[in-house]
Motif scaffolding. Structure first.
Motif, PDB file in Angstrom:
ATOM      1  N   UNK A  71       0.804  -1.218   0.000  1.00 42.84           N
ATOM      2  CA  UNK A  71       0.000   0.000   0.000  1.00 42.84           C
ATOM      3  C   UNK A  71       0.834   1.263   0.000  1.00 42.84           C
ATOM      4  N   UNK A  72       2.081   1.186   0.453  1.00 42.25           N
ATOM      5  CA  UNK A  72       2.909   2.375   0.558  1.00 42.25           C
ATOM      6  C   UNK A  72       2.573   3.171   1.800  1.00 42.25           C
ATOM      7  N   UNK A  73       3.299   4.276   1.964  1.00 40.51           N
ATOM      8  CA  UNK A  73       3.096   5.104   3.147  1.00 40.51           C
ATOM      9  C   UNK A  73       4.369   5.241   3.939  1.00 40.51           C
ATOM     10  N   UNK A  74       4.306   6.123   4.919  1.00 42.42           N
ATOM     11  CA  UNK A  74       5.490   6.404   5.724  1.00 42.42           C
ATOM     12  C   UNK A  74       5.849   5.224   6.614  1.00 42.42           C
ATOM     13  N   UNK A  75       4.836   4.558   7.173  1.00 46.14           N
ATOM     14  CA  UNK A  75       5.085   3.471   8.111  1.00 46.14           C
ATOM     15  C   UNK A  75       3.964   2.459   8.019  1.00 46.14           C
ATOM     16  N   UNK A  76       4.176   1.313   8.662  1.00 46.24           N
ATOM     17  CA  UNK A  76       3.154   0.277   8.725  1.00 46.24           C
ATOM     18  C   UNK A  76       2.126   0.667   9.779  1.00 46.24           C
ATOM     19  N   UNK A  77       1.242   1.566   9.411  1.00 46.71           N
ATOM     20  CA  UNK A  77       0.157   1.995  10.289  1.00 46.71           C
ATOM     21  C   UNK A  77      -1.130   2.012   9.473  1.00 46.71           C
ATOM     22  N   UNK A  78      -1.948   0.979   9.640  1.00 48.67           N
ATOM     23  CA  UNK A  78      -3.214   0.857   8.923  1.00 48.67           C
ATOM     24  C   UNK A  78      -4.246   0.379   9.944  1.00 48.67           C
ATOM     25  N   UNK A  95      -1.056   6.836   7.372  1.00 48.99           N
ATOM     26  CA  UNK A  95      -0.198   7.891   6.840  1.00 48.99           C
ATOM     27  C   UNK A  95      -0.133   7.766   5.323  1.00 48.99           C
ATOM     28  N   UNK A  96       0.312   8.846   4.680  1.00 49.86           N
ATOM     29  CA  UNK A  96       0.440   8.827   3.236  1.00 49.86           C
ATOM     30  C   UNK A  96       1.869   9.009   2.787  1.00 49.86           C
ATOM     31  N   UNK A  97       2.040   9.789   1.726  1.00 54.56           N
ATOM     32  CA  UNK A  97       3.342  10.024   1.126  1.00 54.56           C
ATOM     33  C   UNK A  97       4.033  11.190   1.815  1.00 54.56           C
ATOM     34  N   UNK A  98       5.254  10.970   2.251  1.00 55.73           N
ATOM     35  CA  UNK A  98       5.985  12.010   2.971  1.00 55.73           C
ATOM     36  C   UNK A  98       6.288  13.210   2.075  1.00 55.73           C
ATOM     37  N   UNK A  99       6.632  12.960   0.808  1.00 53.15           N
ATOM     38  CA  UNK A  99       6.979  14.045  -0.097  1.00 53.15           C
ATOM     39  C   UNK A  99       5.783  14.948  -0.401  1.00 53.15           C
ATOM     40  N   UNK A 100       4.578  14.418  -0.281  1.00 50.18           N
ATOM     41  CA  UNK A 100       3.380  15.226  -0.490  1.00 50.18           C
ATOM     42  C   UNK A 100       2.863  15.827   0.810  1.00 50.18           C
ATOM     43  N   UNK A 114      -5.805  -5.842  -4.156  1.00 50.41           N
ATOM     44  CA  UNK A 114      -4.386  -5.600  -4.434  1.00 50.41           C
ATOM     45  C   UNK A 114      -3.692  -4.811  -3.335  1.00 50.41           C
ATOM     46  N   UNK A 115      -4.455  -4.122  -2.497  1.00 54.30           N
ATOM     47  CA  UNK A 115      -3.875  -3.277  -1.469  1.00 54.30           C
ATOM     48  C   UNK A 115      -3.452  -1.916  -1.969  1.00 54.30           C
ATOM     49  N   UNK A 116      -3.660  -1.639  -3.253  1.00 55.22           N
ATOM     50  CA  UNK A 116      -3.236  -0.368  -3.827  1.00 55.22           C
ATOM     51  C   UNK A 116      -4.093   0.777  -3.299  1.00 55.22           C
ATOM     52  N   UNK A 117      -3.431   1.841  -2.875  1.00 49.47           N
ATOM     53  CA  UNK A 117      -4.127   3.013  -2.361  1.00 49.47           C
ATOM     54  C   UNK A 117      -4.799   3.752  -3.518  1.00 49.47           C
ATOM     55  N   UNK A 118      -6.102   4.054  -3.370  1.00 49.27           N
ATOM     56  CA  UNK A 118      -6.857   4.711  -4.429  1.00 49.27           C
ATOM     57  C   UNK A 118      -6.916   6.219  -4.231  1.00 49.27           C
TER      58      UNK A 118
END
Length: 608
Positions: A71-78, A95-100, A114-118
């Motif tokens: 899924x991506x993200x800063x850390x394993x927090x879901x 959490x989301x993308x650190x650069x954004x 798939x676990x892909x973030x929409x």
């Protein structure tokens, strides 16, 4: 406390001010901190490691759904999972993308296969409508047709119920519940026309019902028990929820039962507590056929998923994990059951990570009926079949009445204090022990009399937050005329932090050289403003020239000192939007350097 007795803890605390922590432990226990830590670690390993091999990790019976790799993200927090009815999408907090700049927990939507973030559905960092997503005690809910997502968030200090169009990714409805301060855990009726939530009024939670368009608001329960995490049955006849109802609850002595799974019949409004529950039980979820309930329980010492068969009236343990199925707190929701796809999602905690896993047809994990047994004083054992062996292996707890119990402790070769005497730790010491548990049992606790409460308007009273260390001195300097020097700074604020007052002053021999600053700021609203007055001197060394003094043509330098003093008044108004890296400030005032000069200052700082 178990090994040396609670009295040893008190003696250590009494000795710490005079001896320090390390020496206090050494004197009372005969062990250094390192030795004590080593023995504690060894005891925990002997107690728990043999049983870990009998427990399961999530990968043994479930499939990963949301992880950092998928899924991506800063850390394993879901956390706070909510599956759509068809099981194809899942709403969660992460959490989301650190650069954004997605560095705060927000509400997201992902593909459950798939676990892909929409999409990020809520941007709490930049939108004042979502000051707090209630991520500790609530989870969102899809409508039966999957078109809408209901969730709660704090707005202007009060919880609001939101309805989001999943396809358009935007909120289409928002309404507050009259008189209700906190709102958590929305759940939809099977026809999608109504919702039930857990509402908080004056610290007491009850169940409330409201139409999907915000009309026909009404109360379902009205008592002092806690009613939380409701779920509407597939046939629309029953609401299941978690409650502290039970014989152990006593409002007069403030003793409360652990949460139990409870049923509310909407036709008769009868409330029934499911029998045969131990430990803490919460987060109930209906099976697609409405004949059983999945819920979380820590009755084995670890939070696991259990199943209650409403027809057989039996409990079954579905999972037996090595760590826990839960989120930030023991009361946080962590499971969601998709009725259309018969798929269960759960938040699994291990190694400091919160990941979400999925189980298809979770009722297939149902085995033999769960047999209750004695609770174990430890977080890990595999099942009630092993509980008797576990209790036998664990250190025995002394249950002798406090008034008659004496304990013998060997304190090594240290020197200990007993009954006012000092003796060698090489001998045995007899002490009467008073346990913390016994003290709590004998305490007279009761609810305060609400008739004695007095309501008064809030008044701003300043108290110091920070005081700089004052300095004072004397300097002998005839040329510049300086004498006493020194100064300090004080910053004060009120209880709520809405008002802040800063005062700073320093003197440098003469009052004309004194520096002074005071300012007051108001942070009570999103439009924040401040006003201040400052005084400080400016020095200009001018009039330097070479003047012929001797007949041989040599010259000397003549210096003239001119001190110019500035008095400045500033009034500023600034806007500092919450959770943004943006500052917009304007101010105006005047200063006098030989003449009064108007000035305007402007600060516009966009750091995004």
């Amino acid at each position: 406390g178990q090994r040396w007795g609670d009295q040893a803890i008190g003696e250590i605390m009494n000795a710490v001010p005079n001896l320090g922590i390390e020496r206090a432990f050494k004197r009372e226990l005969g062990l250094s901190l390192d030795e004590l830590s080593d023995e504690w670690k060894e005891a925990m390993q002997l107690k728990h490691l043999p049983r870990i091999a009998e427990l399961d990790r999530a990968r043994k019976f479930a499939q990963p759904m949301l992880t950092q790799r998928r899924t991506g993200g800063i850390a394993d927090l879901y956390i706070a999972p909510a599956l759509s009815p068809d099981g194809k999408q899942i709403a969660f907090i992460s959490y989301g993308n650190f650069l954004r700049g997605e560095v705060f927990p927000d509400l997201y939507l992902a593909d459950a296969q798939t676990g892909k973030r929409i999409k990020r559905l809520v941007k709490s960092t930049t939108d004042p409508n979502y000051e707090e997503l209630r991520l500790l005690y609530s989870q969102s809910a899809f409508s039966p047709d999957g078109k809408f997502l209901a969730f709660t968030a704090q707005r202007a200090g009060k919880d609001v119920l939101y309805m989001l169009d999943v396809k358009k990714r935007k909120v289409v409805r928002r309404f507050s519940l009259p008189g209700v301060e906190g709102v958590t855990s929305p759940t939809w009726s099977p026809d999608g026309r109504q919702l039930v939530v857990s509402g908080d009024i004056g610290g007491i939670t009850d169940l409330f019902m409201i139409d999907a368009d915000g009309k026909n608001f009404r109360r379902l329960t009205a008592d002092r028990y806690g009613d939380l995490q409701p779920q509407w049955s597939p046939d629309g006849k029953t609401i299941v929820f978690a409650s502290d109802r039970g014989e152990a609850t006593d409002f007069q002595t403030l003793r409360f039962n652990k949460w139990r799974i409870t049923l509310l019949d909407l036709a008769t409004m009868a409330v029934t507590v499911v029998p045969g529950q131990e430990g803490l039980n919460l987060n109930p979820q209906w099976a697609p056929d409405g004949k059983s309930l999945a819920y979380l329980s820590d009755r084995t010492g670890i939070s696991n998923v259990f199943l209650y068969d409403l027809e057989a009236h039996q409990h079954y343990q579905l999972t037996n994990v090595v760590s826990a199925i839960n989120a930030f707190t023991e009361y946080s929701p962590a499971i969601s059951w998709a009725r259309g796809a018969d798929r269960l999602a759960f938040t699994y905690y291990e190694n400091g990570d919160y990941t979400i896993w999925g189980i298809s047809n979770p009722r297939a994990l149902k085995r033999e009926v769960f047999q209750p047994g004695p609770m174990v004083a430890g977080p890990i054992y595999s099942s009630r079949r092993d509980s008797a062996r576990t209790v036998a292996a664990a250190p025995a707890m002394d249950t002798t009445p406090v008034a008659t119990r004496t304990s013998t402790y060997r304190l090594g070769s240290s020197v200990f204090r007993s009954s006012g005497a000092v003796g060698s730790g090489a001998v045995e010491a007899q002490r009467k022990t008073i346990t913390v548990a016994a003290l709590l049992d004998s305490a007279a606790l009761a609810l305060p009399d609400t008739a004695t409460f007095r309501l008064t308007d809030y008044k701003v009273r300043f108290q110091p937050d920070y005081i700089a260390q004052p300095s004072i001195g004397y300097v002998q300097d005839n040329y510049y005329g300086r004498g006493v020097v020194g100064g300090t700074t004080i910053i004060l604020s009120d209880l709520l932090g809405n008002n802040r007052l800063a005062v700073s002053a320093a003197v440098n021999g003469r009052l004309s050289d004194a520096q002074f600053y005071t300012a007051w700021a108001n942070y009570a609203h999103r439009l924040q403003y401040a006003s201040g007055v400052s005084q400080y001197p400016y020095y200009f060394l001018t009039g330097d020239q070479l003047v012929p003094m001797n007949s041989d043509g040599s010259v000397v330098q003549e210096e003239q000192e001119i001190t110019r003093f500035i008095f400045r008044q500033v009034f500023g108004v600034g806007m500092y939007p919450l959770n943004r890296f943006t500052r917009l400030e304007f101010g105006a005032g005047f200063s006098n350097i030989d003449r009064q000069t108007l000035f305007v200052h402007r600060i516009i700082d966009f750091n995004q």
